[in-house]
Design a protein around this motif. Sequence first.
Motif: not given
Length: 602
Positions: A74-75, A110, A71, A106, A82-84, A103, A77, A86
């Motif tokens: 993650f920041y 979101q 992870c 994000y 977007n992070k979602c 989850k 991605h 990922y």
Amino acid sequence: MRNPRFRVLFSIISIIVMFTLLYDSSLAEKRSVRSMFHVYRVKLKHRRNMQELHETSSDDKGIKLMDLQVCPEFYEHEGYKNKCDYLIANPDCTSDGFFNYIKFFYCNCQNYSFLGYFVLGSWLVVLFYLLGSTASNYFCCSLETFSNLLKMSPTIAGVTLLPLGNGASDVFASIAAFMGTGSGDVGLNGVLGADVFITCIVVGVVCLSIAKKKVQIDKKCFIRDVCFLLFTISCLTLIIVIGKVTLLGAIAFLSIYVCYVVFVAFTEVWRKKGSVSKSDSFDLFLPLVGNPISDENEWDEEEQSKAPLVGPNPSDLPDSICMNNLRLPVWGWFNEEQQSKFSFSNLCWLLEMPLNVPRRLTIPIIEEDRWSKMYAIASAFLAPVLLAFLWNTRENTDPFSGKIAYFIGSGTGFILSVLASVYTKTDHPPRRFLFPWIIGGFFMSIIWFYIVADELVSLLVSLGTILGINPSMLALTILAWGNSMNDLMSNSSFAMNDSKGVQIAMSGCYAGPMFNTLIGLGVSLVLGAWSTGSEPYLVPQDAGLFLTIGFLTAGLIYALIVLPQNDMRPNKVLGIGLIVIYVVFLSIRISMAVGFGSLDSL
């Protein structure tokens, strides 16, 4: 928490937050075909993006494609919209709780981050409430009955069962953190943060509240407790410096508390054999019976040894802290007499059902005023089923072994429920065969402790990820404060009573942290070392721990110097000084977090 309007509001928010998270849980997601297609589309899109990225950067050897199983990316991605996306493509990027909080924040929130903060913050309060109410309503009452059944002396019960009842939340939060994936530093910071808070803030508040009374506390007991706590901190520091501990070393650390209990019992026996009056030999750990501030409780030694650990009617305040001498309803709401004063008490009861009924159906209770044969039979059946469910929540569980677990759990539950139905009566709890009921209530209370504590640690780790703050910093503050509110309220109330209450409060401020450190961290280290087999267990490394230990030691030494100089009378100099020490400590830790801005900087 006795305000009925606040009670209703809290219950409504708790229900909404809980069902919101349940709706978004991984269990519901697995049953959603729509979400499966969405994951497939995200992975296809990611594969195309990564192919384009690889083509445009084939000549740049400095660019490395990310590993999908971890992870840290993650920041950024990289390769995802977007992070979602990922998080959907990488389901392993979670904090190991029942709910995937990262989850939820994000993806589901979101575009409404404020709603995500509100839900997660409210759920944090609910988890603290569940942790505290499990201790007061179930765990402590099992300990009390267990003490009466074994006819334990008040001294031994006071240095074993009493701290266990008060410090259960800290202990199980620490164990849950160490058993989690890479969250051992959360457990260390949570326990040590609570130690600093209690020995500085709680002791400081107690000193300020009784400074004008000029009450003198027992010097020998104070020095004994502080010296044992300093020795405990020294041993823990040595373990952290070495960076690893064997199973034998972890057991040796845990055994310090056994030595403390033996030492206290020996000194009390020695003092009783001497020609010391009853008032002079007042046991700082002795749980009083009846009203702790009344002079009418002059019981002889034989009557006192047969007395229960707490008051004669422990169910008068079912939601109070039943292991404290003064029954303070810290986590609860109302007793039955108070509930009858409100016409909407039935509404409140219905609203609290989602929080209370699951525990009531799985934890046996044999108290006279809370006895219910229906609940007893249900708990006998559902407790093994709950254990089977928890077995199946483990990682890499074989489907066949999961079915076997449910079969064994259901079969065992059926047999136990039949026995409970045959050998119990409706009008009163069982008079015989109490030991299985007590052990069942004790064990299932521990199971619920671990469930709630594990979820609390997972939420703190998730909040740390969302806020960009080291989760250990949240453990040092939020977790430590939440678990220490009980000590602050109960010890402050004790101190406001009389000289005996002051002695109990001051003693509890040092016996509690020692128990949390030795038992909470000791058991965690033993379990960690046991899991590694013959290899030493690697202790989580956190540079901020040494700062925490330093200020904890400073507070203990300051009290050890100031109190004897003032003839063992707590005053404002001691109280203000300890509070200043904690404020300086917290300011430095927060400035470190803000200044460095790195998750590894603390």
